[in-house]
Design an enzyme around this catalytic site. Structure first.
Site, PDB file in Angstrom:
ATOM      1  CB  SER A 139      -1.125   0.036   1.199  1.00  0.00           C
ATOM      2  OG  SER A 139      -1.337   1.232   1.568  1.00  0.00           O
ATOM      3  CE1 TYR A 152      -3.623  -1.867   5.578  1.00  0.00           C
ATOM      4  CE2 TYR A 152      -3.287   0.362   4.842  1.00  0.00           C
ATOM      5  CZ  TYR A 152      -3.480  -0.613   4.491  1.00  0.00           C
ATOM      6  OH  TYR A 152      -3.821  -1.292   3.210  1.00  0.00           O
TER       7      TYR A 152
HETATM    8  C1  8X3 Z   1      -5.021   1.568   1.348  1.00  0.00           C
HETATM    9  C2  8X3 Z   1      -4.661   2.727   0.695  1.00  0.00           C
HETATM   10  O1  8X3 Z   1      -4.232   5.035   1.548  1.00  0.00           O
HETATM   11  O2  8X3 Z   1      -6.310   4.279   2.176  1.00  0.00           O
HETATM   12  O3  8X3 Z   1      -4.102   0.865   1.273  1.00  0.00           O
HETATM   13  O4  8X3 Z   1      -4.153   3.523   3.305  1.00  0.00           O
HETATM   14  S1  8X3 Z   1      -4.762   3.837   1.949  1.00  0.00           S
END
Ligand code: 8X3
Length: 255
Positions: A139, A152
């Site tokens: 990501s 995350y």
């Molecule tokens: C998803 C992209 O920018 O919403 O992994 O974290 S974000």
């Protein structure tokens, strides 16, 4: 030409579903892994039973996955040529000082631990064949910090560095490794992050054009379409409507 087999995690929806469809159209046999059996059955019906096997379990259940892969290998003669580590999620968007510790641990368990376990499981047979590709779905959150992205983003930074370090171990064994790093993308991602709050989830995509799962599938297909001597280390893709913001400065503190 002998058909190749792609094992795709998180295949019951979103990126995983789109990747499975895209690779099937490119003549890959699919092993779809996810928890929701009814969705996997639907995917199998769509792709055809002779071209799609599935493993209905949680990506954290390493032993069950190993047994299922052995069974698929003995029954169908399929061995994993391509591993797409797509399963993963974000939980919550709270500031680090009030985030839920269980959420943090679940993200680490699925996004990092399960991913390295599955990678470790398939690597020996890829190395024995001197052929294979591992595609991790990272990501942009692994490169760009944002408020509430705390653990995350850290799990995705782990995936990025793990991918690069895999290259260091595998460059002389003919195994390719790519980390695909999408930005804002329309999927169940936000619904999961906000624990079923549809209104909050929808607001993430409101008034803008996010990436679509098919865009990520296209990137995977492109990586796989390249000749064996080409390794794409990382792909960072964002919707045209997204860009990195300026650094934050907190003013008038301590005056
Ligand atoms: C998803 C992209 O920018 O919403 O992994 O974290 S974000």
């Amino acid at each position: 030409m002998q058909m190749k087999t792609a094992l795709i995690t998180g295949a019951s929806s979103g990126f995983g579903w789109a990747i499975a469809k895209r690779l099937a159209a490119q003549n890959y046999r699919i092993i779809a892994l996810a928890r929701r059996k009814e969705r996997l059955l639907e995917l199998q019906q769509l792709l055809g039973e002779s071209y799609c096997a599935f493993i209905a379990c949680d990506v954290q259940e390493s032993k069950r996955i190993e047994q299922n892969l052995q069974q698929i290998a003995s029954e169908r003669g399929w061995n994993v040529d391509v591993l797409v580590n797509n399963a993963g999620f974000a939980l919550g968007l709270q500031s680090a000082d009030c985030a839920d510790l269980d959420d943090w641990e679940r993200m680490i368990s699925v996004n990092c631990t399960a991913l390295v376990r599955l990678t470790r499981l398939v690597l020996p047979q890829m190395v024995a064949k001197q052929s294979g590709i591992i595609i991790n779905i990272g990501s942009i959150a692994g490169s760009y910090p944002y408020p509430g992205g705390n653990v995350y983003g850290a799990t995705k930074a782990f995936v990025k560095q793990f991918s690069l370090n895999l290259r260091a171990d595998l460059f002389d064994k003919n195994i390719r490794v790519t980390n695909i790093e999408p930005g804002l993308a329309q999927s169940e991602f936000s619904l999961v992050r906000f624990k079923g709050d549809k209104e909050q989830a929808d607001s993430v995509y409101a008034g803008t054009q996010p990436l679509l799962p098919e865009d990520i599938a296209e990137a995977v297909a492109w990586v796989l379409s390249l000749p064996e001597h080409v390794n794409i280390n990382r792909i960072e893709l964002m919707p045209t409507t997204q860009a990195a913001a300026a650094l934050n400065v907190c003013r008038n503190k301590g005056t």
